[in-house]
Write a protein that holds these residues in place. Structure first.
Motif, mmCIF file in Angstrom:
data_model
loop_
_atom_site.group_PDB
_atom_site.id
_atom_site.type_symbol
_atom_site.label_atom_id
_atom_site.label_comp_id
_atom_site.label_asym_id
_atom_site.label_seq_id
_atom_site.Cartn_x
_atom_site.Cartn_y
_atom_site.Cartn_z
ATOM 1 N N ALA A 93 21.033 10.379 48.992
ATOM 2 C CA ALA A 93 21.556 11.099 49.799
ATOM 3 C C ALA A 93 23.164 11.484 49.556
ATOM 4 C CB ALA A 93 21.602 10.805 51.401
ATOM 5 N N ALA A 94 23.848 10.264 48.878
ATOM 6 C CA ALA A 94 25.003 10.184 48.647
ATOM 7 C C ALA A 94 25.456 11.120 47.283
ATOM 8 C CB ALA A 94 25.814 8.948 48.564
ATOM 9 N N ILE A 95 24.471 11.443 46.346
ATOM 10 C CA ILE A 95 24.566 12.040 45.193
ATOM 11 C C ILE A 95 25.627 12.989 45.049
ATOM 12 C CG2 ILE A 95 23.430 13.318 43.126
ATOM 13 C CD1 ILE A 95 21.382 10.770 43.407
ATOM 14 N N PRO A 96 25.442 14.163 46.013
ATOM 15 C CA PRO A 96 26.373 15.361 46.003
ATOM 16 C C PRO A 96 27.992 14.917 46.094
ATOM 17 C CG PRO A 96 24.419 16.034 47.142
ATOM 18 C CD PRO A 96 24.074 14.496 46.829
ATOM 19 N N GLU A 97 27.895 14.115 47.092
ATOM 20 C CA GLU A 97 29.372 13.482 47.586
ATOM 21 C C GLU A 97 30.133 12.810 46.510
ATOM 22 O OE1 GLU A 97 31.939 11.443 51.099
ATOM 23 O OE2 GLU A 97 29.662 11.589 51.285
ATOM 24 N N PHE A 98 29.334 11.919 45.914
ATOM 25 C CA PHE A 98 29.635 11.125 44.728
ATOM 26 C C PHE A 98 29.997 11.873 43.614
ATOM 27 C CE2 PHE A 98 28.257 9.540 40.337
ATOM 28 C CZ PHE A 98 29.234 8.555 40.315
ATOM 29 N N ILE A 99 28.986 13.044 43.189
ATOM 30 C CA ILE A 99 29.382 13.860 42.023
ATOM 31 C C ILE A 99 30.945 14.501 42.208
ATOM 32 C CG2 ILE A 99 28.838 15.812 40.806
ATOM 33 C CD1 ILE A 99 25.898 14.877 41.075
ATOM 34 N N ASP A 100 31.107 14.906 43.518
ATOM 35 C CA ASP A 100 32.418 15.782 43.695
ATOM 36 C C ASP A 100 33.603 14.769 43.467
ATOM 37 O OD1 ASP A 100 33.835 18.113 44.784
ATOM 38 O OD2 ASP A 100 34.022 16.638 46.412
ATOM 39 N N LYS A 101 33.475 13.416 44.332
ATOM 40 C CA LYS A 101 34.519 12.669 44.193
ATOM 41 C C LYS A 101 35.040 12.099 42.984
ATOM 42 C CE LYS A 101 36.195 8.882 46.923
ATOM 43 N NZ LYS A 101 35.874 7.706 48.006
ATOM 44 N N ALA A 102 33.751 11.690 42.066
ATOM 45 C CA ALA A 102 33.934 11.155 40.678
ATOM 46 C C ALA A 102 34.538 12.143 39.758
ATOM 47 C CB ALA A 102 32.616 10.772 39.990
ATOM 48 N N ALA A 103 34.294 13.395 39.889
ATOM 49 C CA ALA A 103 34.878 14.428 39.170
ATOM 50 C C ALA A 103 36.724 14.535 39.272
ATOM 51 C CB ALA A 103 34.474 15.905 39.265
ATOM 52 N N GLY A 104 36.919 14.280 40.415
ATOM 53 C CA GLY A 104 38.438 13.996 40.782
ATOM 54 C C GLY A 104 38.915 13.044 40.024
ATOM 55 N N VAL A 105 38.309 11.752 40.133
ATOM 56 C CA VAL A 105 39.257 10.622 39.356
ATOM 57 C C VAL A 105 39.007 10.708 37.959
ATOM 58 C CG1 VAL A 105 38.575 9.014 41.510
ATOM 59 C CG2 VAL A 105 36.803 9.232 39.611
ATOM 60 N N VAL A 106 37.957 11.170 37.567
ATOM 61 C CA VAL A 106 37.914 11.411 36.033
ATOM 62 C C VAL A 106 39.025 12.253 35.411
ATOM 63 C CG1 VAL A 106 36.545 12.827 33.954
ATOM 64 C CG2 VAL A 106 35.485 11.185 35.663
ATOM 65 N N GLU A 107 39.281 13.573 36.206
ATOM 66 C CA GLU A 107 40.305 14.318 35.867
ATOM 67 C C GLU A 107 41.796 13.608 35.790
ATOM 68 O OE1 GLU A 107 42.070 18.006 34.583
ATOM 69 O OE2 GLU A 107 40.041 17.137 34.359
ATOM 70 N N GLY A 108 41.904 12.649 36.907
ATOM 71 C CA GLY A 108 43.072 11.963 37.113
ATOM 72 C C GLY A 108 43.130 10.852 35.828
ATOM 73 N N VAL A 109 42.260 10.374 35.457
ATOM 74 C CA VAL A 109 42.285 9.292 34.255
ATOM 75 C C VAL A 109 42.611 10.116 33.011
ATOM 76 C CG1 VAL A 109 41.180 7.730 32.872
ATOM 77 C CG2 VAL A 109 41.083 7.632 35.304
ATOM 78 N N CYS A 110 41.787 11.098 32.775
ATOM 79 C CA CYS A 110 41.795 12.138 31.596
ATOM 80 C C CYS A 110 41.625 13.514 31.682
ATOM 81 C CB CYS A 110 40.858 11.458 30.240
ATOM 82 S SG CYS A 110 40.955 12.560 29.002
ATOM 83 N N PRO A 111 42.814 14.433 31.909
ATOM 84 C CA PRO A 111 42.617 15.565 32.011
ATOM 85 C C PRO A 111 41.895 16.526 31.204
ATOM 86 C CG PRO A 111 44.881 14.880 32.698
ATOM 87 C CD PRO A 111 44.184 13.898 32.133
ATOM 88 N N GLY A 112 41.018 17.205 31.307
ATOM 89 C CA GLY A 112 40.292 17.846 30.254
ATOM 90 C C GLY A 112 39.173 17.106 29.886
ATOM 91 N N ALA A 113 39.008 16.009 30.119
ATOM 92 C CA ALA A 113 37.615 15.257 30.016
ATOM 93 C C ALA A 113 36.181 16.096 30.342
ATOM 94 C CB ALA A 113 37.578 13.853 30.470
#
Length: 476
Positions: free
Chosen positions: A361-381
């Protein structure tokens, strides 16, 4: 010949080799090389000897000698693992023990719906043997043409059938294990119900060879479905995919045997780089689902069920388009598309991978939240997300930005892992859903798991392997 490290006595090597015979004691550098590198090239070990025993007795004698001489042993099956559990360290002191010659299917018991197999049996060989006996062995992995049952059990492999049938642990009824002392624990029982004390087999399943060596197992078989229907659907979001999953579970129940989520980027990579790949849907969608329904009654029943699910999903606006396989060949083509996904990420350059699970049930929220931290670590990844949505397991991989060099991106491996795994833990998820711990995640497991859990694992390890010779440096 490989140079023998000074701290591994040549006389001891000769004693090990004598157990299996010179033919099956590999010492030549070229013969040993394939055993030293795992498939992603993250680890390259060193050894002067690979042993290929042909019987449980030879494995037992090897372990007795290993205990006597204090020689570390690294068990290896098909060498398809992705966390470095099967690779020796760089010291040259460790010996690889390959299970590939223990490759007999000892018995198929159709009435009990069980099969007894040795550790070196290739998964696809077992699938085919079960099929010939009009039964199904449901464990299914991309590496099934080369991975072996011992490794599947030692890593508690998952794959695409977990939703309906469970992972390797749920498929295992009994094991035969050689302990570090050389003693053989024979627990090859076919019982589905047994409450006589501790469930010892499950100490070894998932232990990645750190407690003992699985040499054989009794595994569950299932009746072959009479009808298997596969569909590919396109939709707007992971939230829509979750709605489709809920609808499919409500309508199909146990007949829903697979539910795979695929993002647009891995979908596009597969169309771009895959060989012999056919586009499943005419139009592009942000997200896709591959869904399978299996009927125990008939092809017509399975077809009617999957069409009912998709019709309802279209009516409710959950999906935008869908196609049901018109033949077994087209269904296989849909599955080939899914199984080709991981390889089609390689031509896009370096990637940082995460094998995670969160509550479905948490998969959609995880995908949304994780995308933000990925961009924070490496913009354009570039996020490459796909996986077994039905059981909460995602392969959340990150490809380097298009204009980056591989080396610069891989310097971010640990920061990216930590960022994504922090999101996983915020959902009470797991940083290792089906690939194991091995070397890759050992330090993070020790640093982040509850201290009591680590303490208990270390107590178990010390009880079974007090000399520390079983696959040292892995898991714990």
């Amino acid at each position: 010949m490989t140079e023998i490290p000074q701290n591994l006595d040549p006389a001891v090597i000769d004693r090990f080799a004598a157990i299996v015979g010179d033919k099956y004691a590999l010492r030549d550098e070229q013969d040993i090389a394939p055993y030293l590198i795992e498939r992603r090239g993250l680890w390259h070990g060193v050894t002067s000897l690979v042993l290929r025993p042909g019987s449980v007795d030879e494995v037992s004698r090897i372990m007795r000698l290993a205990t006597e001489t204090g020689t570390p042993i690294v068990p290896q099956s098909g060498n398809t693992g992705l966390v470095g559990a099967q690779v020796p360290d760089r010291s040259g002191r460790e010996i690889i023990l390959s299970l590939s010659r223990l490759n007999r299917i000892r018995e198929i018991d159709v009435l009990s719906n069980t099969v007894t197999v040795e550790a070196g049996v290739i998964l696809q060989t077992l699938q085919e043997a079960a099929d010939a006996a009009d039964r199904l062995f449901p464990l299914s992995l991309a590496a099934q043409g080369s991975c072996q049952i011992g490794g599947n059990l030692s890593s508690n492999a998952g794959g695409t059938g977990v939703l309906a049938y469970g992972n390797a642990r749920e498929l295992c009824l009994g094991v035969e294990v050689v302990l570090p002392t050389g003693e053989v624990f024979d627990d090859l029982r076919k019982l589905k119900k047994d409450n006589t004390g501790y469930d010892l087999k499950n100490l070894f399943v998932g232990a990645e060879g750190t407690l003992g060596i699985i040499t054989a197992a009794v595994l569950k078989l299932f009746p072959k479905p009479k009808g298997r229907e596969v569909a590919f659907a396109g939709m707007s979001s992971p939230k829509a995919a979750l709605s489709l999953f809920t609808l499919a579970m409500d309508r199909a129940g146990a007949s829903l045997t697979a539910f795979e989520l695929i993002g647009k980027r891995p979908y596009d990579f597969t169309l771009k780089h895959g060989q012999g790949i056919t586009r499943p849907l005419a139009d592009d969608w942000p997200w896709y689902v591959l869904m399978q329904v299996s009927s125990g009654r008939s092809e017509e029943d399975g077809r009617a069920l999957i069409e009912e699910i998709l019709a309802k999903a279209l009516e409710q606006g959950i999906i935008g388009d869908a196609v049901v396989s018109a033949s077994l060949a087209q269904g296989d083509a849909f599955w080939n598309f899914r199984e080709t996904l991981p390889e089609c990420q390689k031509p896009e350059g370096a990637s940082i991978k995460h094998d995670i699970s969160v509550p479905t049930a948490a998969i959609p929220e995880f995908i949304d939240k994780a995308a933000g931290v990925v961009e924070g670590v490496c913009p354009g990844a570039r996020v490459v997300c796909f996986g077994h949505m039905g059981d909460g397991n995602l392969h959340y991989n990150i490809s380097r930005p298009v204009d980056w060099q591989d080396e610069a991106f891989l310097d971010l491996y640990h920061p990216m892992n930590h960022a994504v795994h922090d999101v996983v833990r915020s959902f009470h998820g797991s940083i290792s859903a089906e690939h194991g711990i091995g070397q890759l995640k050992r330090d993070e497991l020790i640093a982040t798991a509850p201290p009591m859990a680590i303490d208990l694992m270390r107590r178990v390890k010390a009880a079974f392997d007090p000399a520390g010779i079983m696959n040292p440096g892995k898991v714990i």
